[in-house]
Scaffold this motif. Structure first.
Motif, PDB file in Angstrom:
ATOM      1  N   LYS A  31      11.122   6.932  11.826  1.00 23.96           N
ATOM      2  CA  LYS A  31      10.940   5.689  12.570  1.00 23.96           C
ATOM      3  C   LYS A  31      10.009   4.709  11.859  1.00 23.96           C
ATOM      4  N   ASN A  32       8.772   5.213  11.530  1.00 28.20           N
ATOM      5  CA  ASN A  32       7.756   4.321  10.995  1.00 28.20           C
ATOM      6  C   ASN A  32       6.730   5.147  10.220  1.00 28.20           C
TER       7      ASN A  32
ATOM      8  N   SER B 183       3.817   4.368   9.063  1.00 30.23           N
ATOM      9  CA  SER B 183       2.408   4.180   9.430  1.00 30.23           C
ATOM     10  C   SER B 183       1.964   5.192  10.479  1.00 30.23           C
TER      11      SER B 183
END
Length: 181
Positions: free
Chosen positions: A33-34, A36
């Motif tokens: 998804k991401n 970070s």
């Protein structure tokens, strides 16, 4: 090691193993998804690992009483809670908290390396706290005054710790020091 600590550590290791599997699944999902969020989760997990490892090692060496343990757990819980809140609110502050924890952990592990590896003695609470705070205070000062220099110095300290660890391992293999370490 005492039998009750062995049983307790088995339970704790089982719980940590289950949590590790769950976190691995979460990391894979978050990585898709991401990216970070992966950094945030790794920073929080590093903080949790360092605090648990310090508390467990002090308990194994009978360096802390039940009251000391409770104080360490309460302070650690607040620190972990604050780190989790920072994971959602401020990634910069979370990375600083992880760096401070890493510096304190390096101080503790260096003390443990010398005390158990070379001197072949059990840990002491006061000396452990001093070694941990000797890692934490310079880290805080470096973060306040020179944030980029902090990460460079933390990397240098990590490399220095690994070099000392290698030297102690060689000394243990060839000398009459603590072979269980």
């Amino acid at each position: 090691m005492r039998p009750d600590l062995i049983l307790k550590n088995r339970k704790l290791n089982h719980i940590i193993g289950v949590i590790g599997i769950i976190l691995s699944i979460v990391v894979i999902f978050l990585a898709l998804k991401n990216v970070s969020w992966v950094y945030r989760l790794v920073a929080v997990c590093a903080i949790i690992y360092c605090l648990i490892d310090i508390e467990q090692k002090l308990e194994e060496d009978h360096a802390i009483t039940q009251i000391d343990r409770n104080i360490i757990v309460i302070i650690g819980s607040f620190y972990i809670g604050f780190s989790i809140i920072c994971a959602f609110i401020n990634i910069d502050l979370l990375l600083r908290l992880a760096g401070i924890t890493g510096s304190g952990y390096l101080g503790f592990k260096s003390y443990q390396l010398v005390r158990e590896g070379i001197l072949n003695k059990k840990l002491k609470l006061a000396d452990s706290l001093v070694a941990t705070f000797l890692g934490i205070f310079p880290a805080i000062l470096l973060i306040i005054y020179a944030f980029i220099a902090f990460w460079i110095i933390l990397l240098a300290l990590t490399l220095l710790y690994n070099l000392i660890h290698l030297i102690v391992r060689i000394k243990i293999e060839r000398g009459s020091t603590n072979r269980q370490f």
